[in-house]
Write an enzyme that holds these catalytic residues in place. Structure first.
Site, short mmCIF file in Angstrom:
data_model
loop_
_atom_site.label_atom_id
_atom_site.label_comp_id
_atom_site.label_asym_id
_atom_site.label_seq_id
_atom_site.Cartn_x
_atom_site.Cartn_y
_atom_site.Cartn_z
N ASP A 111 0.87 -1.30 -0.01
CA ASP A 111 -0.01 0.12 -0.13
C ASP A 111 0.81 1.26 0.02
OD1 ASP A 111 1.01 -0.67 2.67
OD2 ASP A 111 -0.78 0.61 3.49
N GLU A 150 0.11 -1.08 5.76
CA GLU A 150 1.19 -0.52 6.46
C GLU A 150 1.08 0.99 6.86
OE1 GLU A 150 4.98 1.15 7.53
OE2 GLU A 150 3.93 1.56 6.04
MN MN Z 1 7.12 1.88 4.26
MN MN Z 2 5.40 4.89 4.33
#
Ligand code: MN
Ligand code: MN
Length: 488
Positions: free
Chosen positions: A117, A182
């Site tokens: 992502d 993340e």
């Molecule tokens: Mn990263």
């Molecule tokens: Mn990042």
């Protein structure tokens, strides 16, 4: 003489034919394919923070899963359930990609983590070119995710592909864990790690993460990051905002209390005034101090880059130690305070001060929380203010540090000198990467950060890029690391 020359030629032929050298050459020869592949991945707008783009994030998960499958790996897309948006709407979380390639019990098993992502990006934010169209200019590949972290994830896959294309045996077993949340707090990841720790991850020997950058133009290994305790300090003096012409002079103002509290935290040299806050900080050894001497870092350039007149420390060592190795306290803002243009004569009824402390080993967030609460309550009590005080720890995470003499770091250093012909810089990060600690804590295995991104990649910012050199030589580095770790 002739004999010697012949011997030399023979020697050269033998060394040039080494399996790893073939792989490195293969990677060089196929760099345009790798750039093209990155262009495909960058074109998927997998912004995990934007609920409207969730389908793109999920599309990216499937693409990454397919990429592992095309290497012959088995893939499981692990469902993480749903996410509730502030308006109460439920949307699916993107699954985590778990992949496995090779199950030879005689081989080392390396677990590779990466994320697919990205942070949001719009050309209107000031990008020179479309953030979702990978564009090469002056040796740099510009695009969202080029360095953070699609480039490095692809570099792993290409390193493996190169070994396979040459019909070589993979030197290690691999486990992949690619997540797609993340940039939005790794939602659901910790649960997967602990649920699968005794099963799926049980045979993992090493965890390696390529999701950060070098400090300079020298290749680096990252062996530590600081932790964080973020505090909210709320002071309330009235049930609504007041006019200073009517109430100024008679009310114990919340803002005055808050400013005094915030001012009691740190002095002008940066020393944190909370008693015993650093009592658990691991003492710096001579050996450790020596590590800092060899790091390339230019204090003047660093200072000029941010436009500061003078920094708190002057030498390279002191600056790096205070960025990575010692705690620091920063004041971030005051919610509820008047901050618009003009001269509003308001006495805010309630203000919330925000500050954080960057933690280093072995500081404990719970203990820091108690120390902060005790200290601020005492400072507040001394003011004899009738106002309401509330101190909350918004989030706390411990620092992470690895043992640099661990085998994995030996392999990383060897791989760097093999590919780049220089010694690795051993660096730490001043920021906080919770997943690193999460991995170490859950799996109790050695974790190493092996970055391939450059120092000026502008991740999270406009014109994020990775240089072609870093991308391609980084791919070689990851291949070399797999070869080296298999021999230790
Ligand atoms: Mn990263
Ligand atoms: Mn990042």
């Amino acid at each position: 003489m002739l004999m010697l020359a012949v011997f030399h030629l023979f020697f050269l032929l033998v060394t040039q034919a080494s399996p790893l050298d073939q792989v490195l050459k293969y990677i060089d020869d196929h760099q345009d394919d790798y750039v093209k592949h990155l262009k495909e991945w960058v074109s998927i707008q997998s912004e995990s923070g934007d609920p409207l783009k969730r389908d793109k994030v999920i599309e990216m998960v499937h693409i990454a899963g397919k990429a592992i499958e095309s290497l012959g790996g088995s893939v499981e897309l692990t469902d993480l359930g749903t996410e509730e948006l502030p308006d109460g709407k439920m949307i699916p979380l993107p699954p985590v990609v778990l992949g496995e390639l090779g199950t030879d019990p005689n081989k080392t098993t390396v677990c590779i983590y990466g994320h697919i992502d990205v942070q949001p990006a719009r050309i209107e934010d000031g990008w020179a070119t479309d953030p979702y169209v990978l564009t090469e200019r002056n040796g740099k590949l510009y695009g969202r995710g080029a360095s953070d972290d699609k480039g490095p994830v692809l570099a792993w896959l290409h390193a493996i592909e190169a070994v396979q294309a040459l019909k070589q045996e993979l030197p290690v077993n691999l486990k992949f864990i690619f997540e797609a949340m993340e940039e939005s707090g790794s939602k659901g990841l910790e649960k997967i790690l602990s649920e699968k720790n005794a099963t799926y991850f049980s045979n993992v020997d090493y965890i390696v993460i390529s999701d950060s950058g070098w400090l300079s133009s020298n290749p680096a290994l990252t062996y530590g990051t600081r932790g964080l305790c973020y505090f909210l300090v709320e002071v309330q003096c009235a049930k609504q905002d007041l006019h200073s012409g009517l109430y100024g002079g008679v009310v114990h103002e919340a803002m005055t209390d808050l400013i005094a509290l915030l001012d009691s935290l740190v002095n002008s040299t940066g020393h944190i005034l909370i008693p015993d806050i650093d009592e658990d900080v691991v003492p710096l050894t001579n050996e450790e101090h020596l590590l800092y001497k060899t790091i390339e870092f230019n204090p003047e350039g660093f200072k000029d880059n941010i436009g500061a007149t003078r920094l708190r420390h002057e030498t390279k060592e002191d600056l790096l130690l205070h960025r990575w190795r010692f705690p620091s306290l920063s004041i971030h803002g005051i919610e509820g305070a008047f901050s618009g243009p003009g001269a509003k004569t308001v006495i805010p009824a309630k203000v919330i001060g925000k500050f954080s402390i960057r933690l280093v080993p072995d500081m404990d967030p719970n203990k820091v929380n108690r120390q902060v609460a005790t200290y601020l309550s005492q400072v507040f009590a001394e003011r004899r203010s009738p106002n309401k005080l509330r101190i909350t720890l918004n989030n706390g995470s411990k620092a992470w540090v690895a043992d640099v003499t661990d085998k994995q770091y030996v392999a990383g250093r060897r791989a760097i000198s093999r590919v780049f012909g220089v010694e690795a810089e051993l660096i730490r990060g001043g920021g906080t990467i919770p997943i690193v600690r999460m991995f170490q804590q859950t799996m109790q295995k050695s974790v190493m950060m092996l970055p391939i991104g450059g120092a000026g990649d502008a991740i999270h910012s406009q014109d994020e890029s990775i240089s072609r050199d870093n991308y391609i030589n980084g791919t070689k580095l990851l291949a070399a690391y797999l070869a080296e770790i298999s021999q230790l």
